[in-house]
Design a protein around this motif. Structure first.
Motif, PDB file in Angstrom:
ATOM      1  N   LEU A  25     -11.706  -3.263 -37.100  1.00  0.00           N
ATOM      2  CA  LEU A  25     -10.525  -3.886 -36.520  1.00  0.00           C
ATOM      3  C   LEU A  25     -10.246  -3.183 -35.195  1.00  0.00           C
ATOM      4  N   TRP A  26     -10.345  -3.934 -34.086  1.00  0.00           N
ATOM      5  CA  TRP A  26     -10.192  -3.342 -32.757  1.00  0.00           C
ATOM      6  C   TRP A  26      -8.728  -3.326 -32.344  1.00  0.00           C
ATOM      7  N   LEU A  27      -8.337  -2.256 -31.655  1.00  0.00           N
ATOM      8  CA  LEU A  27      -6.940  -2.041 -31.277  1.00  0.00           C
ATOM      9  C   LEU A  27      -6.819  -1.731 -29.797  1.00  0.00           C
ATOM     10  N   ALA A  28      -5.822  -2.330 -29.155  1.00  0.00           N
ATOM     11  CA  ALA A  28      -5.422  -1.908 -27.810  1.00  0.00           C
ATOM     12  C   ALA A  28      -4.190  -1.040 -27.979  1.00  0.00           C
ATOM     13  N   ASP A  29      -4.350   0.255 -27.730  1.00  0.00           N
ATOM     14  CA  ASP A  29      -3.264   1.222 -27.890  1.00  0.00           C
ATOM     15  C   ASP A  29      -2.681   1.451 -26.502  1.00  0.00           C
ATOM     16  N   PRO A  58      -3.483  -1.342 -21.688  1.00  0.00           N
ATOM     17  CA  PRO A  58      -4.031  -2.621 -22.180  1.00  0.00           C
ATOM     18  C   PRO A  58      -3.170  -3.185 -23.313  1.00  0.00           C
ATOM     19  N   LEU A  59      -3.029  -4.513 -23.325  1.00  0.00           N
ATOM     20  CA  LEU A  59      -2.208  -5.164 -24.343  1.00  0.00           C
ATOM     21  C   LEU A  59      -2.984  -6.085 -25.267  1.00  0.00           C
ATOM     22  N   GLY A  60      -4.254  -6.383 -24.941  1.00  0.00           N
ATOM     23  CA  GLY A  60      -4.981  -7.329 -25.769  1.00  0.00           C
ATOM     24  C   GLY A  60      -6.450  -7.013 -25.886  1.00  0.00           C
ATOM     25  N   VAL A  61      -7.074  -7.493 -26.963  1.00  0.00           N
ATOM     26  CA  VAL A  61      -8.512  -7.343 -27.177  1.00  0.00           C
ATOM     27  C   VAL A  61      -9.049  -8.618 -27.810  1.00  0.00           C
ATOM     28  N   ILE A  88     -11.404  -6.485 -23.158  1.00  0.00           N
ATOM     29  CA  ILE A  88     -10.132  -5.764 -23.141  1.00  0.00           C
ATOM     30  C   ILE A  88      -9.241  -6.368 -22.069  1.00  0.00           C
ATOM     31  N   CYS A  89      -8.054  -6.786 -22.453  1.00  0.00           N
ATOM     32  CA  CYS A  89      -7.051  -7.206 -21.472  1.00  0.00           C
ATOM     33  C   CYS A  89      -6.424  -5.940 -20.899  1.00  0.00           C
ATOM     34  N   ASP A 143      -7.947  -9.323 -10.634  1.00  0.00           N
ATOM     35  CA  ASP A 143      -6.926 -10.225 -10.090  1.00  0.00           C
ATOM     36  C   ASP A 143      -6.406 -11.215 -11.128  1.00  0.00           C
ATOM     37  N   VAL A 144      -6.277 -10.756 -12.360  1.00  0.00           N
ATOM     38  CA  VAL A 144      -5.630 -11.531 -13.417  1.00  0.00           C
ATOM     39  C   VAL A 144      -4.216 -10.961 -13.572  1.00  0.00           C
ATOM     40  N   ALA A 145      -3.219 -11.808 -13.542  1.00  0.00           N
ATOM     41  CA  ALA A 145      -1.829 -11.346 -13.512  1.00  0.00           C
ATOM     42  C   ALA A 145      -1.362 -10.897 -14.896  1.00  0.00           C
ATOM     43  N   GLU A 146      -1.448  -9.599 -15.135  1.00  0.00           N
ATOM     44  CA  GLU A 146      -1.019  -8.981 -16.391  1.00  0.00           C
ATOM     45  C   GLU A 146      -1.586  -9.709 -17.617  1.00  0.00           C
ATOM     46  N   PRO A 147      -2.902  -9.676 -17.791  1.00  0.00           N
ATOM     47  CA  PRO A 147      -3.485 -10.286 -18.999  1.00  0.00           C
ATOM     48  C   PRO A 147      -2.973  -9.588 -20.248  1.00  0.00           C
ATOM     49  N   SER A 148      -2.491 -10.371 -21.212  1.00  0.00           N
ATOM     50  CA  SER A 148      -1.862  -9.754 -22.384  1.00  0.00           C
ATOM     51  C   SER A 148      -2.490 -10.166 -23.704  1.00  0.00           C
ATOM     52  N   GLY A 149      -3.373 -11.164 -23.685  1.00  0.00           N
ATOM     53  CA  GLY A 149      -4.026 -11.602 -24.901  1.00  0.00           C
ATOM     54  C   GLY A 149      -5.187 -12.507 -24.559  1.00  0.00           C
ATOM     55  N   ALA A 150      -6.109 -12.678 -25.507  1.00  0.00           N
ATOM     56  CA  ALA A 150      -7.290 -13.501 -25.236  1.00  0.00           C
ATOM     57  C   ALA A 150      -7.859 -14.028 -26.542  1.00  0.00           C
ATOM     58  N   ALA A 151      -8.587 -15.134 -26.425  1.00  0.00           N
ATOM     59  CA  ALA A 151      -9.297 -15.713 -27.565  1.00  0.00           C
ATOM     60  C   ALA A 151     -10.614 -16.281 -27.059  1.00  0.00           C
ATOM     61  N   VAL A 152     -11.606 -16.296 -27.921  1.00  0.00           N
ATOM     62  CA  VAL A 152     -12.895 -16.884 -27.578  1.00  0.00           C
ATOM     63  C   VAL A 152     -12.926 -18.303 -28.118  1.00  0.00           C
ATOM     64  N   VAL A 153     -13.149 -19.267 -27.209  1.00  0.00           N
ATOM     65  CA  VAL A 153     -13.163 -20.684 -27.567  1.00  0.00           C
ATOM     66  C   VAL A 153     -14.488 -21.279 -27.102  1.00  0.00           C
ATOM     67  N   ASP A 154     -15.295 -21.722 -28.052  1.00  0.00           N
ATOM     68  CA  ASP A 154     -16.613 -22.280 -27.730  1.00  0.00           C
ATOM     69  C   ASP A 154     -17.414 -21.325 -26.850  1.00  0.00           C
ATOM     70  N   GLY A 155     -17.347 -20.053 -27.178  1.00  0.00           N
ATOM     71  CA  GLY A 155     -18.115 -19.046 -26.459  1.00  0.00           C
ATOM     72  C   GLY A 155     -17.501 -18.585 -25.166  1.00  0.00           C
ATOM     73  N   GLU A 156     -16.357 -19.166 -24.764  1.00  0.00           N
ATOM     74  CA  GLU A 156     -15.734 -18.806 -23.489  1.00  0.00           C
ATOM     75  C   GLU A 156     -14.428 -18.071 -23.745  1.00  0.00           C
ATOM     76  N   LEU A 157     -14.137 -17.100 -22.903  1.00  0.00           N
ATOM     77  CA  LEU A 157     -12.931 -16.291 -23.054  1.00  0.00           C
ATOM     78  C   LEU A 157     -11.750 -16.996 -22.390  1.00  0.00           C
ATOM     79  N   VAL A 158     -10.708 -17.271 -23.195  1.00  0.00           N
ATOM     80  CA  VAL A 158      -9.452 -17.823 -22.687  1.00  0.00           C
ATOM     81  C   VAL A 158      -8.424 -16.700 -22.674  1.00  0.00           C
ATOM     82  N   VAL A 159      -7.833 -16.451 -21.525  1.00  0.00           N
ATOM     83  CA  VAL A 159      -6.968 -15.287 -21.325  1.00  0.00           C
ATOM     84  C   VAL A 159      -5.539 -15.735 -21.026  1.00  0.00           C
TER      85      VAL A 159
END
Length: 578
Positions: free
Chosen positions: A326-330, A374-377, A387-388, A411-427
């Motif tokens: 279980l991965w964590l962003a601390d 970091p806030l998301g993984v 890692i966000c 140059d991503v404005a404060e990325p805070s979470g992400a999910a992989v959708v069809d192999g692509e990262l949605v942030v």
């Protein structure tokens, strides 16, 4: 005037913002609240980032930008958050560090008002705050995103206090779950308060329990369940009141939570793991029984690996199911960590990060790589970890097989979470108020040779050898320490490095402790957790109102021959010995 020394990365500071709201309304004509933003991280010194945070957290009083910690040092502040009461003649009359000071402040302010009304030095009127015009966007400071079985995306629209379901394109709104009002209502017209993490339950389990998604309803201190078929919401766990002390395990609706920031279903634990940012622990929720229990952590803020029940965390804000890990962003230690099964239990390990005060943007071997809050993984299809890297405005990649860290996007404005959708990262680009796909398929990672940075907060000099640490706490007017059932105070001390203290580490009930510092150690951090219980001092009342005050300090210290032999930390009142 009340000065609120805060920084927007700090969960305890966010708690205090909520605590102050009723006081600000009650004393609107007599008291001016001024936030003093003294940043911990480099990103927080950016005026634009501060302005966004003021909007994000609905701060309705003026905020002084203190990027060099000048005002912080003038008031001898040692911890976030700290509240300072200044009377109409400019004198400091009360200092309070930490949370749980509402009643104390009310008593102090009431006395100050009475005194200066009698002297003729009290002036009533409107405060200087002028609210900005509210912008209109579909999302406002969104937090997390998950992919749904339908192929759609579900986003926690934190500042709009709702959830938004998008089509697979991440732009077409399918529906909004929630009225948009800040609240706790269940049912078909639900309310949330700054919702964060989202966890999709396995299909058979969802059918059994009657809901599909678990929501970390952060500011409500609740877990909520969402039935996707009709958007019906049910409260699963939490009392709605913030946990401060005592048991944090038991039946879900009867067990207080504290700022649950993210959630993730993790099969090895057999439940939904909760990133309990408010007390630096991980919780575990069983959807079948509805029970909540402590899964990992001690409530001490820091970075310490080992057995889960002995590990230190620092405002864990992102979780991702990686199968056996279980991965964590601390976030407060700028660290990427993980939990795994070990020796019949669970253990915590660190991939990237060294402690509370070191951060930056540097790639390469993990033991030298640096992140910034970091806030998301998310787990990528090849098993590497995205890692966000929120305060660097970047998406980073950690490769477990090689231990290398690289940069995928900037140059991503404060990325805070992400999910992989069809192999692509949605942030979730939180400060841009939208979803983005900043890493096109096949993009090559690059290395950033960044510089190490450290928190600007100056270290406190203390003498070598034996010193006295004293937590100052004076019960507010009209109250006394609650000693009905034994000692009313508790003090826990540890250090980084662990060898810094030869004597004085551990837990006790006295707020004064003799510490002996090891020879040859020039600097380090003292981790101090103090609490005190007090009750109204009115003998005519059979059941007086009681409250608990608690504060965590991570005090950077520097050993100096000329340093003092006493280290005072003010939790409430004034240090009369200085």
């Amino acid at each position: 005037m009340v000065l609120d020394f805060w920084t927007f990365c700090c969960i305890n500071c966010l708690h205090v913002l909520d605590e102050l709201r009723p006081l600000e309304a009650e004393f609107a004509a007599e008291v001016v609240t001024v936030g003093v933003h003294s940043p911990k991280f480099e990103h927080e010194a950016d005026p634009a980032a501060l302005a966004a945070a003021v909007e994000r957290y609905a701060v309705h009083h003026p905020v002084l930008d203190d990027p060099e910690l000048t005002t912080w040092q003038h008031y001898a502040v040692k911890a976030w958050p700290t509240l300072v009461v200044v009377d109409p003649e400019g004198y400091v009359v009360h200092v309070a560090a930490g949370e749980g000071h509402v009643e104390a402040l009310r008593s102090v302010i009431t006395e100050v008002i009475a005194e200066h009304e009698a002297k003729g030095t009290l002036h009533r009127g409107d405060g200087p705050y002028v609210p900005p015009e509210a912008p209109e966007t579909t999302l406002r400071f969104p937090g997390k995103v998950i992919a749904l079985p339908s192929g759609n995306l579900l986003v926690s629209d934190s500042a709009n206090h709702s959830l938004v379901e998008f089509a697979a394109d991440g732009e077409t709104v399918v529906r909004r779950i929630g009225t948009g009002a800040r609240g706790r209502a269940d049912g078909a017209a639900p309310e949330f308060s700054e919702p964060g993490g989202l966890a999709l339950l396995p299909g058979p389990l969802a059918e059994q329990v009657g809901y599909d998604v678990v929501v970390a309803d952060t500011v409500n201190h609740l877990l909520r369940g969402v039935r996707l078929a009709d958007g019906h919401v049910t409260t699963l766990a939490g009392t709605g009141e913030q946990w401060r002390d005592g048991s944090d395990s038991g039946a879900g609706p009867e067990t207080p939570l504290t700022s649950p920031w993210d959630v993730a279903w993790w099969e090895p634990a057999g439940g939904v793991v909760i990133a309990m940012a408010g007390n630096h622990t991980l919780g575990l929720f069983d959807p079948v029984s509805g029970a909540v229990r402590r899964f990992a952590g001690t409530t001490v803020e820091g970075l310490r690996d080992g057995a889960a029940e002995e590990a230190f965390f620092a405002q864990t804000s992102g979780l991702a199911d990686g199968g056996d890990r279980l991965w964590l962003a601390d976030s407060e230690t700028s660290a990427l960590r993980w939990v795994e099964a070990a020796d019949g239990g669970f253990a915590v390990r660190t991939a990237v990060g060294t402690g509370l005060f070191d951060f930056g943007h540097a790639d390469g071997p993990a033991d030298r790589a640096l992140l910034q809050h970091p806030l998301g993984v998310a787990v990528l299809p090849d098993g590497s970890i995205a890692i966000c890297d929120t305060y660097n405005g970047a998406i980073r990649r950690y490769e477990p097989a090689t231990g290398e860290v690289s940069t995928l996007a900037t140059d991503v404005a404060e990325p805070s979470g992400a999910a992989v959708v069809d192999g692509e990262l949605v942030v979730v680009a939180s400060a841009a108020h939208r979803l983005e796909r900043p890493v096109p398929p096949g993009v090559a990672a690059r290395l950033v040779e960044g510089a190490s940075q450290q928190v600007k907060r100056p270290a406190t000099e203390i003498a070598p050898g034996a010193v006295e640490l004293a937590v100052v706490f004076t019960p507010p007017p009209g109250t006394k320490l609650d000693e009905r059932y034994g000692p009313s105070t508790r003090l826990e001390i540890s250090s980084s490095p662990e060898g810094l203290l030869l004597e004085g580490a551990g837990v006790g009930t006295d707020l004064t402790r003799r510490l002996v510092l090891a020879e040859g150690v020039e600097q380090g951090v003292l981790h101090v957790v103090a609490q005190a219980a007090s009750c109204d001092d009115d003998p005519s009342v059979e059941h007086p109102a009681c409250r608990l005050t608690r504060q965590d300090w991570g005090v950077p210290i520097k050993i100096a021959a000329s340093g003092p032999k006493r280290l005072p930390l003010v939790m409430g009142g004034l240090d009369t010995e200085s």
